[in-house]
Design an enzyme around this catalytic site. Structure first.
Site, PDB file in Angstrom:
ATOM      1  N   THR A  90      -3.377   6.738 -21.725  1.00  0.00           N
ATOM      2  CA  THR A  90      -2.986   5.312 -21.108  1.00  0.00           C
ATOM      3  C   THR A  90      -1.651   4.815 -21.568  1.00  0.00           C
ATOM      4  O   THR A  90      -0.886   5.622 -22.332  1.00  0.00           O
ATOM      5  CB  THR A  90      -4.107   4.146 -21.751  1.00  0.00           C
ATOM      6  OG1 THR A  90      -3.984   4.343 -23.485  1.00  0.00           O
ATOM      7  CG2 THR A  90      -5.235   4.371 -21.308  1.00  0.00           C
ATOM      8  N   ARG A 123      -1.213  -2.305 -19.059  1.00  0.00           N
ATOM      9  CA  ARG A 123      -2.734  -1.265 -18.981  1.00  0.00           C
ATOM     10  C   ARG A 123      -2.469  -0.424 -17.515  1.00  0.00           C
ATOM     11  O   ARG A 123      -2.367  -0.763 -16.718  1.00  0.00           O
ATOM     12  CB  ARG A 123      -3.684  -2.465 -18.713  1.00  0.00           C
ATOM     13  CG  ARG A 123      -3.883  -3.331 -19.773  1.00  0.00           C
ATOM     14  CD  ARG A 123      -5.248  -4.097 -19.640  1.00  0.00           C
ATOM     15  NE  ARG A 123      -6.393  -3.351 -19.763  1.00  0.00           N
ATOM     16  CZ  ARG A 123      -6.776  -2.884 -21.075  1.00  0.00           C
ATOM     17  NH1 ARG A 123      -6.312  -3.096 -22.198  1.00  0.00           N
ATOM     18  NH2 ARG A 123      -7.973  -2.258 -20.798  1.00  0.00           N
ATOM     19  N   ASP A 139      -6.638  14.471 -24.339  1.00  0.00           N
ATOM     20  CA  ASP A 139      -6.628  12.703 -23.834  1.00  0.00           C
ATOM     21  C   ASP A 139      -5.980  12.245 -25.049  1.00  0.00           C
ATOM     22  O   ASP A 139      -6.566  12.115 -26.235  1.00  0.00           O
ATOM     23  CB  ASP A 139      -8.174  12.415 -23.651  1.00  0.00           C
ATOM     24  CG  ASP A 139      -8.078  10.839 -23.673  1.00  0.00           C
ATOM     25  OD1 ASP A 139      -7.122   9.993 -23.640  1.00  0.00           O
ATOM     26  OD2 ASP A 139      -9.079  10.293 -23.167  1.00  0.00           O
ATOM     27  N   LYS A 193      -2.272   0.467 -25.497  1.00  0.00           N
ATOM     28  CA  LYS A 193      -2.399   1.005 -26.800  1.00  0.00           C
ATOM     29  C   LYS A 193      -1.082   1.408 -27.778  1.00  0.00           C
ATOM     30  O   LYS A 193      -0.247   0.368 -27.714  1.00  0.00           O
ATOM     31  CB  LYS A 193      -3.390   2.276 -26.723  1.00  0.00           C
ATOM     32  CG  LYS A 193      -4.727   2.022 -26.149  1.00  0.00           C
ATOM     33  CD  LYS A 193      -5.616   3.302 -26.242  1.00  0.00           C
ATOM     34  CE  LYS A 193      -6.981   3.121 -25.504  1.00  0.00           C
ATOM     35  NZ  LYS A 193      -6.950   3.020 -24.222  1.00  0.00           N
ATOM     36  N   TYR A 232       0.841  -1.199   0.017  1.00  0.00           N
ATOM     37  CA  TYR A 232      -0.055   0.071  -0.021  1.00  0.00           C
ATOM     38  C   TYR A 232       0.836   1.308  -0.186  1.00  0.00           C
ATOM     39  O   TYR A 232       1.780   1.306   0.619  1.00  0.00           O
ATOM     40  CB  TYR A 232      -0.760   0.062   1.267  1.00  0.00           C
ATOM     41  CG  TYR A 232      -2.466  -0.673   0.986  1.00  0.00           C
ATOM     42  CD1 TYR A 232      -3.182   0.059   0.208  1.00  0.00           C
ATOM     43  CD2 TYR A 232      -2.407  -1.898   1.557  1.00  0.00           C
ATOM     44  CE1 TYR A 232      -4.204  -0.472  -0.130  1.00  0.00           C
ATOM     45  CE2 TYR A 232      -4.027  -2.380   1.388  1.00  0.00           C
ATOM     46  CZ  TYR A 232      -4.778  -1.685   0.483  1.00  0.00           C
ATOM     47  OH  TYR A 232      -6.236  -2.095   0.457  1.00  0.00           O
ATOM     48  N   GLU A 269      -0.530   4.812  -0.349  1.00  0.00           N
ATOM     49  CA  GLU A 269      -1.089   6.185  -0.945  1.00  0.00           C
ATOM     50  C   GLU A 269      -0.442   7.244  -0.376  1.00  0.00           C
ATOM     51  O   GLU A 269       0.710   7.252   0.515  1.00  0.00           O
ATOM     52  CB  GLU A 269      -2.424   5.987  -0.073  1.00  0.00           C
ATOM     53  CG  GLU A 269      -3.694   5.377  -0.204  1.00  0.00           C
ATOM     54  CD  GLU A 269      -3.617   3.949   0.483  1.00  0.00           C
ATOM     55  OE1 GLU A 269      -4.724   3.324   0.307  1.00  0.00           O
ATOM     56  OE2 GLU A 269      -2.448   3.643   0.777  1.00  0.00           O
TER      57      GLU A 269
END
Length: 482
Positions: free
Chosen positions: A274, A283, A245, A277, A68, A70
Site C-alpha cells: 500500500t 490510500r 506483501d 501506512k 478514464y 484504462e
C-alpha cells in the site's frame, strides 16, 4: 519558500475548499472539519494508519479524477491521457528509484487490489498451457472464452502458501473466506508456539511437502523482521515464486531501515504494498516486479482493475518523492525506535507482548494473559480514554478473530506528529493504567461478557486529559488554521 508561507497557503486553500463544498453540501463540509478535529485530538496507535502531507492530500482533489485511462503509459483505451501518462510515469519512476525495483505498477486502488494483480501476474506468467500452444496462443490475455474455460481448470490446480491469520498474516494471504483462499489450493505457515517467531526450518519442510507455486511473505500483525533472503532460498528449492506483501513496513524499506536480507525488493520476484501506512502517502497500492514480470503486471487493467485513479497516482508520485528525501530515513529510524520504547515501556509495567518485543513498527499486546480482557474490551476501554487501537488475534487465540485476545499498536502516525521516546514511554504507562483499571462485565445471564467491561470511575477522563496534553505538545498539521 518558508514553512510559514506554505502553512498560510494551505490554510487559504483548505478554507476555500471547505467553503465551496459547504455551498453545495454543508453536512459533508462539516464532516471533513470534524474529521480533522477528531484526528487532532486522538492518540492514534493504529499500525495501518498515518498522516499524509498537505501536498499529498491536495494532490488528490483535482481534474485528474475526471479522466478514464484504462491501459497503461502510452497505451490507453481512451484518448487525451497525455497528462495521466505524465503522473503515472513519475509515480512509477519515483517508486523504482526509492525501492531499487526493476519495474513499478502504480495503478492498484488498494492493497487487496495490488495482491490480486500480483497473483494473476504470477499465474499468467508461470502457468504452462501446453494444450493451447498448438493453437498459437502466446498469452492468457489473448484467450477466447473456450480457451479460458480450459485454463480455469489449470489455474484451479495451483497452490499458494502464506502466513496464517492468527500468526500475523493478512486476509489476502490465503484466508479461506477471502478470494485469495478460493483462487488457490492454500496452506499456511505459522510461528513457533513458544517464541511466536517464524521458524524457517519448519517453513522449509512445509514448502518442500506442499510445493506451492507462490510463497507469500509479509504480514499484518507480526512484530519482527523477516529474512527474505532465506525465504527466497526456500522458494527456489521447489521452483516457487516469492511474493512479498510489504504493505505494513514499506516505509521502513523506503527509509533504508530494512536492508540486506530484510529488504524484500532485493529478494522477491514480486512485491506488493500500500502507499499509506508507514509510507505516509495516499490510500492506494503498488506492485514492484522483476523485469520478467513487467509485461504481465502492466495488464493489471483490464485484467483485474477498472480505470486507474489518476488523481491518486498523482498523490502517490508526490508521497514517493517525499519518501526519497533524507528526512524520511530519519523518520523510519524513529518509527522503529519508538516502537521499541513502547514495547519496553509496556513490558516493564507487567504487560505481555507476542514475541516478547518488537523490531519493526508493530507491538502486539496480549491483553488476556495479564489483564484478563478480550481484545474487544481492551480496544473499547482505551478509546474511551482517548487512545485509538485495534483488537487483533494472537497465535492460537482462544477468543477467535472477532473478540480476540490482543490489541495491535503501531508507531508511524504518532511519530509523524513528532512523538519521541519520552512520549511513547508515557503512552505505555497510560495504556497499562487503563487496562489495569478495566474489568470484565457480566451478561444479563450472569456469565462473563466478551464485549462489555467496567472501568474505574474517573480513570478514562483522567487519562483522556493526559493524552490531550501529549497531543497539544505535538500538534497535527501545525499552522493549518481552519
Amino acid at each position: 519558500m518558508s514553512d510559514i508561507d506554505l502553512n498560510e497557503q494551505a490554510t487559504i486553500a483548505y478554507r476555500a475548499m471547505l467553503n465551496v463544498i459547504g455551498a453545495t453540501e454543508p453536512t459533508v463540509a462539516q464532516a471533513i472539519r470534524q474529521e480533522l478535529a477528531d484526528q487532532r485530538t486522538s492518540l492514534k496507535l493504529i499500525a495501518s494508519e498515518n498522516y499524509a502531507s498537505l501536498a499529498t492530500l491536495l494532490s488528490m482533489g483535482n481534474w485528474f479524477s475526471d479522466k478514464y485511462a484504462e491501459g497503461t503509459i502510452g497505451h490507453r483505451f481512451y484518448a487525451g491521457c497525455q497528462n495521466v501518462d505524465t503522473v503515472e510515469a513519475e509515480a512509477a519512476r519515483n517508486a523504482e528509484e526509492l525501492f531499487g525495483a526493476d519495474h513499478a505498477y502504480v495503478q492498484p486502488h488498494s492493497g487487496i487490489d495490488a495482491n490480486l494483480v500480483a497473483y494473476w501476474t504470477i499465474l499468467t506468467h508461470r502457468v504452462e498451457t501446453p494444450d493451447l500452444e498448438a493453437k498459437g496462443v502466446r498469452s492468457v490475455n489473448d484467450l477466447s472464452e473456450d480457451d479460458w474455460e480450459t485454463l480455469r481448470h489449470q489455474f484451479g490446480d495451483q497452490r499458494m502458501m502464506g502466513m496464517s491469520l492468527d500468526a500475523g498474516g493478512h486476509l489476502t494471504h490465503g484466508f479461506r473466506p477471502n478470494i485469495s483462499g478460493r483462487m488457490f489450493h492454500q496452506h499456511s505457515y505459522g510461528t513457533d508456539p513458544t517464541t511466536g517467531l517464524i521458524d524457517y526450518d519448519v517453513m522449509r519442510a512445509q514448502v518442500r511437502e506442499f510445493k506451492p507455486l507462490i510463497l507469500v511473505g509479509g504480514y499484518s500483525a507480526y512484530p519482527r523482521r523477516v529474512n527474505f533472503a532465506k525465504m527466497r532460498e526456500i522458494a527456489d528449492e521447489v521452483g516457487a515464486t516469492l511474493m512479498v506483501d510489504m504493505a505494513h513496513f514499506a516505509g521502513l524499506v523506503a527509509g533504508k531501515l530494512f536492508t540486506g536480507d530484510e529488504d524484500p525488493v532485493a529478494h522477491a520476484q514480486v512485491v506488493t504494498t500500500t502507499t499509506h501506512k508507514s509510507l505516509r502517502g495516499p490510500r492506494g497500492g503498488m506492485v514492484l516486479v522483476e523485469h520478467e514480470f513487467a509485461d504481465d503486471v502492466d495488464r493489471g487493467c483490464p485484467m483485474v482493475l477498472g480505470g486507474p485513479l489518476a488523481n491518486m497516482m498523482a498523490a502517490k508520485a508526490v508521497a514517493l518523492a517525499e519518501a526519497k528525501q533524507p528526512s524520511f530515513r530519519e523518520y523510519a529510524r524513529n518509527v522503529a525506535g519508538n516502537a521499541k520504547t513502547l514495547a519496553e515501556g509496556l513490558m516493564k509495567r507487567g504487560a505481555t507482548l507476542v514475541t516478547g518485543g518488537t523490531d519493526n513498527h508493530i507491538v502486539l499486546l496480549d491483553v488476556g494473559s495479564n489483564f484478563g480482557l478480550t481484545g474487544r474490551q481492551a480496544e473499547s476501554a482505551l478509546i474511551e480514554a482517548g487512545i485509538v487501537t485495534n483488537r487483533n488475534s494472537i497465535p492460537a487465540d482462544p477468543n477467535g478473530s472477532w473478540y480476540t485476545s490482543g490489541i495491535r499498536l503501531g508507531t508511524p502516525a504518532l511519530t509523524s506528529r513528532g512523538f519521541g521516546t519520552d512520549e511513547f514511554d508515557r503512552v505505555a504507562s497510560l495504556i497499562c493504567e487503563v487496562l489495569s483499571g478495566t474489568s470484565v462485565a457480566t451478561t444479563a445471564k450472569g456469565t462473563p461478557s466478551k464485549a462489555k467491561y467496567t472501568i474505574t470511575d474517573g480513570l478514562a477522563a483522567r487519562v483522556h486529559a493526559e493524552t490531550e496534553e501529549l497531543l497539544d505538545a505535538n500538534p497535527l498539521y501545525p499552522g493549518l488554521d481552519l
